[in-house]
Write a protein that holds these residues in place. Structure first.
Motif, PDB file in Angstrom:
ATOM      1  N   ALA A  85       0.980  -1.239  -0.023  1.00 47.68           N
ATOM      2  CA  ALA A  85       0.050   0.006  -0.158  1.00 47.68           C
ATOM      3  C   ALA A  85       0.819   1.169  -0.081  1.00 47.68           C
ATOM      4  N   ILE A  86       1.957   1.280   0.736  1.00 50.06           N
ATOM      5  CA  ILE A  86       2.867   2.293   0.993  1.00 50.06           C
ATOM      6  C   ILE A  86       3.697   2.515  -0.493  1.00 50.06           C
ATOM      7  N   GLY A  87       3.859   1.403  -0.926  1.00 57.85           N
ATOM      8  CA  GLY A  87       4.614   1.370  -2.476  1.00 57.85           C
ATOM      9  C   GLY A  87       3.604   2.175  -3.677  1.00 57.85           C
ATOM     10  N   ALA A  88       2.531   1.800  -3.433  1.00 56.51           N
ATOM     11  CA  ALA A  88       1.462   2.463  -4.495  1.00 56.51           C
ATOM     12  C   ALA A  88       1.360   3.877  -4.174  1.00 56.51           C
ATOM     13  N   ILE A 148      10.874  -0.688  -4.641  1.00 57.50           N
ATOM     14  CA  ILE A 148      11.055  -1.445  -5.987  1.00 57.50           C
ATOM     15  C   ILE A 148      12.142  -2.527  -5.491  1.00 57.50           C
ATOM     16  N   GLN A 149      13.449  -2.227  -5.001  1.00 60.30           N
ATOM     17  CA  GLN A 149      14.181  -3.257  -4.638  1.00 60.30           C
ATOM     18  C   GLN A 149      13.706  -4.419  -3.815  1.00 60.30           C
ATOM     19  N   LYS A 150      12.945  -4.032  -3.074  1.00 64.22           N
ATOM     20  CA  LYS A 150      12.311  -5.088  -1.937  1.00 64.22           C
ATOM     21  C   LYS A 150      10.997  -5.679  -2.454  1.00 64.22           C
ATOM     22  N   GLY A 151      10.601  -5.250  -3.849  1.00 63.39           N
ATOM     23  CA  GLY A 151       9.473  -6.100  -4.422  1.00 63.39           C
ATOM     24  C   GLY A 151       8.135  -5.376  -4.110  1.00 63.39           C
ATOM     25  N   TYR A 152       8.257  -4.349  -3.186  1.00 62.13           N
ATOM     26  CA  TYR A 152       6.909  -3.779  -2.793  1.00 62.13           C
ATOM     27  C   TYR A 152       6.151  -2.801  -3.795  1.00 62.13           C
ATOM     28  N   ILE A 153       6.782  -2.568  -4.978  1.00 60.13           N
ATOM     29  CA  ILE A 153       5.773  -1.794  -5.986  1.00 60.13           C
ATOM     30  C   ILE A 153       5.343  -2.735  -6.888  1.00 60.13           C
ATOM     31  N   GLU A 154       4.042  -3.098  -6.728  1.00 58.64           N
ATOM     32  CA  GLU A 154       3.077  -4.003  -7.544  1.00 58.64           C
ATOM     33  C   GLU A 154       2.351  -3.391  -8.778  1.00 58.64           C
TER      34      GLU A 154
END
Length: 278
Positions: free
Chosen positions: A47-50, A218-224
Motif C-alpha cells: 500500500a505504501i509503495g502504491a 522497488i528493490q524489496k519488491g513492494y511496487i506491484e
C-alpha cells in the motif's frame, strides 16, 4: 473477489482519495493507504509503495504549473531535497524492518497531526532580511501576486529547517505520504518563508522525495504494477476533479469536514495497528 472487481474498487477508491486529498490539501496517500490495508486487506508495504508512486505522479503535474508561474523557490527546494532524500531512504529502509502494527499506529498519529495542521490559521509573514547562512546559499527569492506585483522575501533558520526536512523525508519514506505538513512547518514556521512559496516549493519537492524512497520499495519488491496502475490513474483524475470543485466552494468548510473524516480514518488505523489486524 475477482481481479477485475479488485481493480475497479481500487480505481474508484483512488479517485475518491485524490478527490478528498485535493480538497483537504493533504494528498491522496492519506486515504489510499487505509483503503488498501483496512478495507481490501493489502499488506501495508504494498500500500505504501502504491501511495509513493501516486505522490510522484500528482506532484509532477502540479509542480510544473507552480514553477511556470514563478512561485516555487527552486534553489531552496533543491537544497532542502538533500535532507529529504536522505531521510526518505532511511525511512524506507526502516519501513522494511519495522513491524506493520508500528507503521499503522504511526500512520494514524501522523494523520491526526496533518488534519489538525490543515485547520490551523495560516498567517502570511515576509522576512526581508535573510540570515548570514541563507545569504551565502542565496536562498532568498521573489514571487508574483495576483495584482502582478513582485514580492521579495528572505530566509531564516536554515539549519533548523534543514533538520526538519530530514524528519519530513523519513516520514515520507516510512509511511508513503507526501509529508507536506512537516515540510510546510519547516519552511513556514522555522525558516519564515511566505506560506504561498512554502506550499508550492513543498509540492515541488514531494515527487523527488517519493522517488528516492520508492527505489528501496522497488528493490524489496513492494511496487506491484497491478496495484499501482489503478491507484495512480484514480488519484490523478480525482485530484483534477477536486481542484475544479475547490475553486467554487468554501475551502474552510471543506477542510473541517475532511479533517473530521481523516480523524476517523486515523483512529481506525491506530485501533487496527494496536490489535494486530494490519
Amino acid at each position: 473477489m475477482t481481479v477485475l472487481t479488485f481493480t475497479l474498487i481500487m480505481l474508484l477508491g483512488a479517485f475518491l482519495a485524490g478527490f478528498v486529498g485535493s480538497l483537504s490539501g493533504l494528498g491522496g496517500g492519506i486515504i489510499i493507504i487505509p483503503l488498501l490495508t483496512v478495507i481490501l486487506g493489502v499488506d501495508i508495504h504494498y500500500a505504501i509503495g502504491a501511495a509513493l508512486v501516486s505522490v510522484i505522479a500528482t506532484s509532477s503535474g502540479s509542480a510544473a504549473a507552480y514553477v511556470k508561474e514563478g512561485i516555487t523557490n527552486m534553489r531552496l527546494g533543491i537544497f532542502l531535497e538533500i535532507a529529504t532524500t536522505l531521510g526518505a531512504v532511511g525511512g524506507a529502509l526502516l519501513s522494511t524492518i519495522a513491524p506493520t502494527s508500528f507503521i499503522a499506529v504511526l500512520f494514524g498519529l501522523t494523520l491526526i497531526f496533518s488534519a489538525v495542521n490543515s485547520l490551523r490559521k495560516k498567517e502570511e509573514h515576509i522576512v526581508l532580511e535573510s540570515s548570514p547562512l541563507a545569504k551565502k546559499l542565496h536562498l532568498n527569492g521573489t514571487y508574483p501576486t495576483h495584482d502582478g506585483e513582485v514580492v521579495a522575501y528572505g530566509t531564516k533558520n536554515v539549519i533548523g529547517g534543514f533538520s526538519m526536512m530530514g524528519i519530513a523525508g523519513m516520514m515520507s519514506g516510512l509511511l508513503g505520504i507526501g509529508s507536506g505538513a512537516f515540510k510546510v512547518i519547516a519552511m513556514d514556521n522555522i525558516m519564515r518563508i511566505p506560506f504561498k512559496v512554502s506550499t508550492t516549493t513543498s509540492n515541488f519537492m514531494m515527487g523527488v522525495t517519493a522517488m528516492a524512497s520508492s527505489v528501496i520499495y522497488i528493490q524489496k519488491g513492494y511496487i506491484e504494477p497491478g496495484i499501482c496502475m489503478p491507484v495512480v490513474i484514480g488519484v490523478l483524475f480525482g485530484a483534477m476533479a477536486g481542484a475544479k470543485i475547490l475553486v467554487r466552494t468554501n475551502p474552510k468548510k471543506l477542510r473541517i469536514f475532511f479533517a473530521c473524516l481523516i480523524f476517523v480514518l486515523a483512529i481506525n488505523m491506530i485501533y487496527n495497528g494496536i490489535n494486530g489486524k494490519i
